[in-house]
Enzyme design. Structure first.
Site, PDB file in Angstrom:
ATOM      1  N   ARG A 121       0.891  -1.295   0.469  1.00 29.57           N
ATOM      2  CA  ARG A 121       0.074   0.063   0.213  1.00 29.57           C
ATOM      3  C   ARG A 121       0.509   1.322   0.015  1.00 29.57           C
ATOM      4  NH1 ARG A 121       0.706  -1.754   5.330  1.00 29.57           N
ATOM      5  NH2 ARG A 121       1.947  -0.246   6.168  1.00 29.57           N
TER       6      ARG A 121
ATOM      7  N   ARG B 205       4.793  12.229  13.709  1.00 25.19           N
ATOM      8  CA  ARG B 205       2.787  11.886  13.417  1.00 25.19           C
ATOM      9  C   ARG B 205       2.758  12.774  15.024  1.00 25.19           C
ATOM     10  NH1 ARG B 205       1.880   5.701  11.230  1.00 25.19           N
ATOM     11  NH2 ARG B 205       3.232   6.140   9.923  1.00 25.19           N
TER      12      ARG B 205
END
Ligand code: MV4
Length: 469
Positions: free
Chosen positions: A294, A341
């Site tokens: 992905r 993040r």
């Protein structure tokens, strides 16, 4: 292959926005899907069209294959982009898209399947001559087999679930006395989590780095890598900081590892964007770990150091077009990028997820700063999904410049209303080992003790309950 004119984005959050942005720049229509919990979400607002596909619970909305495919068909889409998570690595979904006449923007269902079983992937890579951690050839059936592999490679060993990845169903056995019980524990956990108790065995490497190569392959037989990312700063298998290039990879090693990554891609006839994960040991030896089929959360660091829009390339490849850089020699590495993040988690309390209302959202900007986020002031973070709020990506000509820019950007970053991992990152960018690029997979546990973080997190960004400061 007909051109792609309209894409259904089978995802939410920042990655859904990221995909819509590439669609718009390419003149391609975009259709968002959203759950009832995401009515007010930005991805549904900026897409050309938006369709509600069900209640908050993922299994009834973002994971509901017939629902997602129906949404694509009724809105006249010709392709589906799955993003990451949800249905992105679900071979049955990729197959269902194709069977419904939709282009799945990703690899073939067969490639997803082959890489999804980590023990099959491992034996495929061994056969292709990609270096793998010493251990079993494929799955290990009995304790007797496990013992003979463990004795062959020497303890400690790691028992891994074939259906796993990301650390689930993984157990270390330090010596023979632990092997049987830990193999049983790994199998039990794997059966419960994946409905498949297949395991395999590897020698357990101490203090490895997680170094992964971004690859792109098109349907015309071209395959290139876009260099590596170092994702060693993790906590409980959740990545927190990723950077490109890896501070541990020399130009020679980069060349060798890049060639191994392309060997992996060619061995399975891979098409689309993917990531080949390696463990890099303290002696500079590297071993294939897994391949992710992905686009990954951390893909922007690669975009910032190569200038390649990875989502755009995925779409071009899915349309049967030739990718932008069909020759390895035309891909250049420039500067250094680091991604942080920003999660709705409280780093002062064991990174406990903390959904809630964001009173104020004031992201940083300026030269070399990119923020990929679906947040806005007044947005309520739902409790039903992952806790990623934003990704801060900084670029610099050198790593030191990128770290200095990160420090500045983190200080500018204001999120009021809920605790976030910003305070954790502010600690890390001042930490000596990180500043030197000395990051290993156990970095967070070793160098960011909770007390140290608590000391630091009292300074830095000013957050007051309920109001912007
Ligand atoms: C390993 C390893 C040491 N030796 N395999 C963790 C998640 C899964 N994808 C594989 N993982 C590991 N596999 C061998 N043979 C150490 C880890 C590991 C790890 C790997 C990458 C990033 C963070 C990690 C944290 C703990 C363990």
């Amino acid at each position: 292959m007909p051109p792609i004119r309209k894409i259904l984005i089978a995802n939410r959050g920042e990655v859904a926005l990221r995909i819509v942005r590439s669609c718009k720049e390419m003149g391609i229509g975009s259709v968002a899907v959203y759950s009832e919990a995401d009515r007010d979400s930005l991805h549904a607002r900026i897409a050309d069209e938006a369709i509600c596909i069900g209640p908050a619970q993922s299994s009834l909305s973002y994971l509901n294959m017939p629902g997602v495919i129906s949404a694509a068909l009724v809105s006249g889409c010709d392709a589906v982009h799955p993003g990451y998570g949800f249905l992105a690595e679900n071979a049955a979904f990729a197959r269902a898209c194709v069977d419904s006449g939709l282009v799945f923007i990703g690899p073939s269902a067969d490639s997803i399947e082959r890489m999804g079983d980590k023990s099959v992937a491992r034996s495929t890579m061994m056969a292709a001559g990609v270096p793998c951690v010493p251990g079993s050839e494929g799955a290990v059936e009995t304790y007797g087999e496990a013992l003979s592999f463990a004795r062959e490679v020497g303890f400690p060993v790691l028992i891994k679930a074939a259906a796993g990845g990301g650390g689930k169903g993984m157990r270390v056995a330090r010596d023979e006395s632990e092997l049987e019980a830990n193999m049983t524990a790994a199998k039990t956990e794997a059966a419960a989590a994946f409905g498949d108790d297949t395991v395999y065995i590897e020698k357990y490497l101490l203090r490895p780095r997680h170094v992964e190569f971004q690859v792109l392959a098109d349907s015309l037989g071209n395959a290139v890598h876009l260099f590596e990312r170092d994702c060693s700063v993790q906590r409980r298998h959740q990545k927190l900081i990723e950077e490109a290039p890896s501070p541990a990879v020399t130009p020679e090693l980069r060349q060798t590892m890049g060639e191994a990554a392309l060997k992996a891609v060619r061995a399975v006839g891979y098409e689309s964007a993917g990531t080949v994960e390696f463990l890099l040991d303290t002696d500079g030896r590297f071993y294939f770990m897994e391949m992710n089929t992905r686009v990954q959360v951390e893909h922007p660091v690669t975009e910032q150091v190569t200038g390649v829009d990875i989502i755009r390339e995925q779409i071009r490849i899915a349309s049967g077009e030739r990718m932008k850089h069909a020759e390895q020699s035309s891909v250049e590495l420039r500067g250094h990028a680091i991604e942080f993040r920003i999660n709705a988690e409280d780093p002062m309390h064991n990174f406990r997820p903390h959904p809630g209302r964001v009173e104020c959202f004031n992201p940083p900007g300026g030269f070399g700063v990119r923020v990929d986020s679906h947040l806005y002031g007044g947005y309520t973070v739902p409790q039903h999904y992952d806790s990623l709020l934003a990704k801060l990506i900084v670029w610099g000509e050198t790593r030191a410049e990128a770290v200095a820019r990160a420090r500045r950007a983190l200080d500018e970053f204001i999120i009021v209303g809920i605790p976030t991992t910003i305070a954790f990152h502010q600690f890390v960018v001042e930490e000596e080992h990180f500043k030197k690029g000395e990051v290993y997979t156990d970095y967070v546990d070793e160098h960011v003790s909770e007390s140290g973080l608590a000391d630091f997190a009292t300074g830095g960004q000013v957050v007051e309950e309920g109001r912007c400061v």
